[in-house]
Design a protein around this motif. Structure first.
Motif, PDB file in Angstrom:
ATOM      1  N   PHE A  32     -38.955 -36.735  14.469  1.00  0.00           N
ATOM      2  CA  PHE A  32     -38.538 -35.381  14.110  1.00  0.00           C
ATOM      3  C   PHE A  32     -38.594 -34.425  15.302  1.00  0.00           C
ATOM      4  O   PHE A  32     -39.549 -34.446  16.072  1.00  0.00           O
ATOM      5  CB  PHE A  32     -39.430 -34.834  12.988  1.00  0.00           C
ATOM      6  CG  PHE A  32     -39.527 -35.750  11.813  1.00  0.00           C
ATOM      7  CD1 PHE A  32     -38.434 -35.952  10.982  1.00  0.00           C
ATOM      8  CD2 PHE A  32     -40.704 -36.433  11.541  1.00  0.00           C
ATOM      9  CE1 PHE A  32     -38.517 -36.812   9.893  1.00  0.00           C
ATOM     10  CE2 PHE A  32     -40.805 -37.287  10.454  1.00  0.00           C
ATOM     11  CZ  PHE A  32     -39.693 -37.480   9.631  1.00  0.00           C
ATOM     12  N   CYS A  33     -37.571 -33.574  15.417  1.00  0.00           N
ATOM     13  CA  CYS A  33     -37.533 -32.503  16.410  1.00  0.00           C
ATOM     14  C   CYS A  33     -36.964 -31.250  15.761  1.00  0.00           C
ATOM     15  O   CYS A  33     -36.091 -31.337  14.886  1.00  0.00           O
ATOM     16  CB  CYS A  33     -36.661 -32.870  17.609  1.00  0.00           C
ATOM     17  SG  CYS A  33     -37.495 -33.920  18.822  1.00  0.00           S
ATOM     18  N   ALA A  34     -37.440 -30.088  16.200  1.00  0.00           N
ATOM     19  CA  ALA A  34     -36.897 -28.828  15.684  1.00  0.00           C
ATOM     20  C   ALA A  34     -35.482 -28.603  16.189  1.00  0.00           C
ATOM     21  O   ALA A  34     -34.633 -28.045  15.495  1.00  0.00           O
ATOM     22  CB  ALA A  34     -37.802 -27.674  16.095  1.00  0.00           C
ATOM     23  N   ALA A  35     -35.213 -29.038  17.438  1.00  0.00           N
ATOM     24  CA  ALA A  35     -33.885 -28.909  18.051  1.00  0.00           C
ATOM     25  C   ALA A  35     -33.754 -30.014  19.081  1.00  0.00           C
ATOM     26  O   ALA A  35     -34.747 -30.572  19.542  1.00  0.00           O
ATOM     27  CB  ALA A  35     -33.709 -27.539  18.697  1.00  0.00           C
ATOM     28  N   ARG A  36     -32.529 -30.341  19.433  1.00  0.00           N
ATOM     29  CA  ARG A  36     -32.299 -31.417  20.397  1.00  0.00           C
ATOM     30  C   ARG A  36     -32.086 -30.824  21.794  1.00  0.00           C
ATOM     31  O   ARG A  36     -31.212 -29.983  22.000  1.00  0.00           O
ATOM     32  CB  ARG A  36     -31.075 -32.249  20.001  1.00  0.00           C
ATOM     33  CG  ARG A  36     -30.852 -33.456  20.926  1.00  0.00           C
ATOM     34  CD  ARG A  36     -29.722 -34.324  20.415  1.00  0.00           C
ATOM     35  NE  ARG A  36     -30.046 -34.913  19.117  1.00  0.00           N
ATOM     36  CZ  ARG A  36     -30.823 -35.966  18.953  1.00  0.00           C
ATOM     37  NH1 ARG A  36     -31.366 -36.569  19.989  1.00  0.00           N
ATOM     38  NH2 ARG A  36     -31.052 -36.445  17.745  1.00  0.00           N
ATOM     39  N   THR A  54     -34.269 -39.395  17.875  1.00  0.00           N
ATOM     40  CA  THR A  54     -34.867 -38.248  17.214  1.00  0.00           C
ATOM     41  C   THR A  54     -33.811 -37.541  16.366  1.00  0.00           C
ATOM     42  O   THR A  54     -32.605 -37.695  16.599  1.00  0.00           O
ATOM     43  CB  THR A  54     -35.447 -37.253  18.236  1.00  0.00           C
ATOM     44  OG1 THR A  54     -34.393 -36.772  19.081  1.00  0.00           O
ATOM     45  CG2 THR A  54     -36.502 -37.918  19.101  1.00  0.00           C
ATOM     46  N   TYR A  55     -34.288 -36.744  15.395  1.00  0.00           N
ATOM     47  CA  TYR A  55     -33.403 -36.112  14.428  1.00  0.00           C
ATOM     48  C   TYR A  55     -33.877 -34.692  14.154  1.00  0.00           C
ATOM     49  O   TYR A  55     -35.072 -34.446  13.945  1.00  0.00           O
ATOM     50  CB  TYR A  55     -33.378 -36.919  13.117  1.00  0.00           C
ATOM     51  CG  TYR A  55     -32.959 -38.352  13.320  1.00  0.00           C
ATOM     52  CD1 TYR A  55     -31.640 -38.741  13.140  1.00  0.00           C
ATOM     53  CD2 TYR A  55     -33.894 -39.309  13.724  1.00  0.00           C
ATOM     54  CE1 TYR A  55     -31.256 -40.058  13.339  1.00  0.00           C
ATOM     55  CE2 TYR A  55     -33.519 -40.627  13.931  1.00  0.00           C
ATOM     56  CZ  TYR A  55     -32.194 -40.999  13.749  1.00  0.00           C
ATOM     57  OH  TYR A  55     -31.819 -42.298  13.967  1.00  0.00           O
ATOM     58  N   THR A  56     -32.944 -33.755  14.137  1.00  0.00           N
ATOM     59  CA  THR A  56     -33.237 -32.377  13.765  1.00  0.00           C
ATOM     60  C   THR A  56     -33.085 -32.234  12.247  1.00  0.00           C
ATOM     61  O   THR A  56     -32.498 -33.106  11.586  1.00  0.00           O
ATOM     62  CB  THR A  56     -32.277 -31.413  14.472  1.00  0.00           C
ATOM     63  OG1 THR A  56     -30.941 -31.679  14.020  1.00  0.00           O
ATOM     64  CG2 THR A  56     -32.343 -31.593  15.990  1.00  0.00           C
ATOM     65  N   PRO A 115     -41.096 -35.711   6.760  1.00  0.00           N
ATOM     66  CA  PRO A 115     -42.360 -36.113   7.379  1.00  0.00           C
ATOM     67  C   PRO A 115     -43.301 -36.846   6.419  1.00  0.00           C
ATOM     68  O   PRO A 115     -43.939 -37.829   6.804  1.00  0.00           O
ATOM     69  CB  PRO A 115     -42.949 -34.777   7.855  1.00  0.00           C
ATOM     70  CG  PRO A 115     -41.755 -33.935   8.145  1.00  0.00           C
ATOM     71  CD  PRO A 115     -40.770 -34.301   7.055  1.00  0.00           C
ATOM     72  N   ASP A 116     -43.393 -36.385   5.174  1.00  0.00           N
ATOM     73  CA  ASP A 116     -44.292 -37.064   4.234  1.00  0.00           C
ATOM     74  C   ASP A 116     -43.769 -38.456   3.868  1.00  0.00           C
ATOM     75  O   ASP A 116     -44.553 -39.411   3.741  1.00  0.00           O
ATOM     76  CB  ASP A 116     -44.463 -36.223   2.968  1.00  0.00           C
ATOM     77  CG  ASP A 116     -45.342 -35.002   3.210  1.00  0.00           C
ATOM     78  OD1 ASP A 116     -46.225 -35.068   4.091  1.00  0.00           O
ATOM     79  OD2 ASP A 116     -45.129 -33.982   2.536  1.00  0.00           O
ATOM     80  N   GLY A 117     -42.453 -38.592   3.716  1.00  0.00           N
ATOM     81  CA  GLY A 117     -41.884 -39.914   3.462  1.00  0.00           C
ATOM     82  C   GLY A 117     -42.085 -40.836   4.639  1.00  0.00           C
ATOM     83  O   GLY A 117     -42.365 -42.040   4.471  1.00  0.00           O
ATOM     84  N   TRP A 118     -41.946 -40.288   5.855  1.00  0.00           N
ATOM     85  CA  TRP A 118     -42.202 -41.072   7.074  1.00  0.00           C
ATOM     86  C   TRP A 118     -43.643 -41.540   7.107  1.00  0.00           C
ATOM     87  O   TRP A 118     -43.930 -42.699   7.439  1.00  0.00           O
ATOM     88  CB  TRP A 118     -41.878 -40.206   8.289  1.00  0.00           C
ATOM     89  CG  TRP A 118     -42.383 -40.748   9.587  1.00  0.00           C
ATOM     90  CD1 TRP A 118     -41.753 -41.636  10.417  1.00  0.00           C
ATOM     91  CD2 TRP A 118     -43.637 -40.445  10.210  1.00  0.00           C
ATOM     92  NE1 TRP A 118     -42.549 -41.912  11.517  1.00  0.00           N
ATOM     93  CE2 TRP A 118     -43.699 -41.193  11.406  1.00  0.00           C
ATOM     94  CE3 TRP A 118     -44.708 -39.623   9.875  1.00  0.00           C
ATOM     95  CZ2 TRP A 118     -44.788 -41.131  12.269  1.00  0.00           C
ATOM     96  CZ3 TRP A 118     -45.808 -39.568  10.724  1.00  0.00           C
ATOM     97  CH2 TRP A 118     -45.842 -40.304  11.897  1.00  0.00           C
ATOM     98  N   PRO A 152     -44.302 -35.020  17.959  1.00  0.00           N
ATOM     99  CA  PRO A 152     -45.427 -35.281  17.069  1.00  0.00           C
ATOM    100  C   PRO A 152     -46.153 -34.016  16.615  1.00  0.00           C
ATOM    101  O   PRO A 152     -46.655 -33.959  15.485  1.00  0.00           O
ATOM    102  CB  PRO A 152     -46.340 -36.173  17.914  1.00  0.00           C
ATOM    103  CG  PRO A 152     -45.403 -36.885  18.838  1.00  0.00           C
ATOM    104  CD  PRO A 152     -44.359 -35.854  19.169  1.00  0.00           C
ATOM    105  N   SER A 153     -46.208 -32.993  17.479  1.00  0.00           N
ATOM    106  CA  SER A 153     -46.945 -31.783  17.113  1.00  0.00           C
ATOM    107  C   SER A 153     -46.331 -31.060  15.926  1.00  0.00           C
ATOM    108  O   SER A 153     -47.012 -30.272  15.261  1.00  0.00           O
ATOM    109  CB  SER A 153     -47.058 -30.842  18.320  1.00  0.00           C
ATOM    110  OG  SER A 153     -45.826 -30.702  18.991  1.00  0.00           O
ATOM    111  N   LEU A 154     -45.045 -31.335  15.617  1.00  0.00           N
ATOM    112  CA  LEU A 154     -44.440 -30.745  14.425  1.00  0.00           C
ATOM    113  C   LEU A 154     -45.136 -31.215  13.147  1.00  0.00           C
ATOM    114  O   LEU A 154     -45.078 -30.545  12.121  1.00  0.00           O
ATOM    115  CB  LEU A 154     -42.951 -31.095  14.344  1.00  0.00           C
ATOM    116  CG  LEU A 154     -41.996 -30.337  15.264  1.00  0.00           C
ATOM    117  CD1 LEU A 154     -40.574 -30.843  15.068  1.00  0.00           C
ATOM    118  CD2 LEU A 154     -42.063 -28.829  15.013  1.00  0.00           C
TER     119      LEU A 154
END
Length: 391
Positions: free
Chosen positions: A20-24, A32-34, A45-48, A78-80
């Motif tokens: 996961f990323c907030a922006a690319r 990675t995916y926004t 994130p919870d499903g991951w 990861p900090s997200l």
């Protein structure tokens, strides 16, 4: 001094990929995916996290009893996830495998998604190392890279991590970005050192196909990175960090001490074993390499159905393993044992020594160790040595 060569038993690490990323960022081609890219897929994130727990249980059944020497949570951002979820990731690894005494536990973090409370949570969970993406202290360089943090945020985050009790803190730099000057880079290095970190990684900008940066270069909006400029910048980095008491231990990595070197990454370079958990993660165990499916929704669906998330695998031949050892170990300050080369490879090593690319003292002790000039031409040295690598 560079880190000592570790014992013959391969270390065992676990890499966890957070997709996961907030922006690319414009230069990024990672898996990675926004939020907009995941919209409608059901991935979260919870499903991951639930799928990751299932994969780590599968890993423990496959590997058997084996304590984990190193953990590295990367991405992505990861900090997200926040400190609580990252702590749950580490808790699952503890319960499924157990951590070896003195295990190194690292997470990557983006400065803009961290806080003193975040780092305190990491320290409480048992993380021993944080790697922060700084890239540059120059605002115009950050804009070219599409980085969202302000120039001073990475330094502030590094100080917060240290204050929280994180034992080792790394700052990542990118150099040779179009428009970056030598003074820009020097200011970035000074800023990183002012944070009191004990590790710095520095990577020359690579324009990867399919990225926003590559499109800007192809349209003529930005010049392509210049190899000669990159070499000059590398020498500047090495000079500044050496003057501050850092020692290179891998071509792109410098540490204040043996203890500050990233043991997880040393496991990659020294032919260790690791399990890569998460979408698109790669694993290596006893000469077999495999990788997971890339999309987080597909990854979670497979594990939810009780299936492996494996997307493919390959078993390395003896020749392929020998080639990889040359490519990876030569990057280290400890160097490559000449015994891994055949006669032609050792002749090539002697020639590289005469040309100032390999250290003469290292060759005398049976190891091929790159000089600084050799580091700048490492790919070419590898090609010459591989002409004689055993097949």
């Amino acid at each position: 001094m560079p880190p000592a060569v570790p014992p013959s038993r391969p270390p065992f690490g676990i890499y966890v990929h957070v997709p996961f990323c907030a922006a690319r960022c414009g230069y990024c081609d990672f898996n990675t995916y926004t939020p907009s890219e995941l919209d409608g897929s059901g991935a979260s994130p919870d499903g991951w996290l639930e799928a990751l727990r299932r994969e780590l249980a599968l890993a423990a059944r496959t590997v058997g009893p084996r304590a984990v020497d190193t953990v590295f949570v990367g991405g992505g951002t990861p900090s997200l996830l926040g400190a609580e979820r990252l702590g749950q990731v580490l808790g699952t690894i503890r319960s499924e495998f157990g951590l070896a005494d003195g295990a190194e536990v690292t997470t990557e973090s983006n400065p803009e998604s961290t806080s003193p409370e975040f780092f305190a949570g990491l320290a409480e969970a048992g993380f021993t190392r944080v790697s922060l993406g700084m890239q540059s202290a120059a605002p115009h360089v950050l804009r070219v890279l599409d980085r969202r943090h302000t120039p001073g945020r990475a330094v502030a985050a590094a100080r917060e991590a240290r204050a929280a009790g994180i034992e080792h803190v790394n700052l990542d730099l990118i150099y040779a970005t179009p428009g970056e000057t030598a003074d820009d880079l020097r200011s970035s290095l000074d800023a990183a050192l002012s944070a009191g970190v004990d590790h710095v990684s520095a990577y020359s900008l690579i324009v990867e196909d399919g990225t926003a940066l590559a499109r800007r270069v192809s349209r003529g909006e930005l010049p392509a990175p210049d190899d000669d400029v990159a070499a000059e910048r590398y020498e500047l980095i090495d000079d500044v960090l050496a003057g501050a008491g850092f020692v290179w231990y891998e071509v792109s990595n410098w540490a204040r001490s043996d203890a500050a070197a990233c043991r997880h990454n040393l496991g990659y370079w020294l032919d260790g074993d690791w399990w890569g958990a998460g979408p698109g993660a790669h694993s290596h165990l006893d000469g077999v390499r495999w990788w997971n499916v890339k999309h987080p929704a597909r990854y979670a669906a497979l594990l939810g159905a009780g299936e492996s998330p494996e997307g493919g695998r390959e078993e390395l031949t003896a020749g392929e393993r020998a080639t990889e050892r040359v490519m990876l170990q030569l990057r280290l300050a400890t160097g490559l044992p000449l015994a891994l080369l055949d006669d032609a490879g050792r002749v090539a090593a002697s020639r590289a020594g005469a040309e100032g690319l390999l250290d003469a003292a290292g060759l005398a002790t049976g190891r091929a160790v790159l000089t600084r000039r050799g580091r700048l031409l490492a790919d070419g040295v590898v090609q010459d040595l591989l002409a004689g690598a055993p097949g």
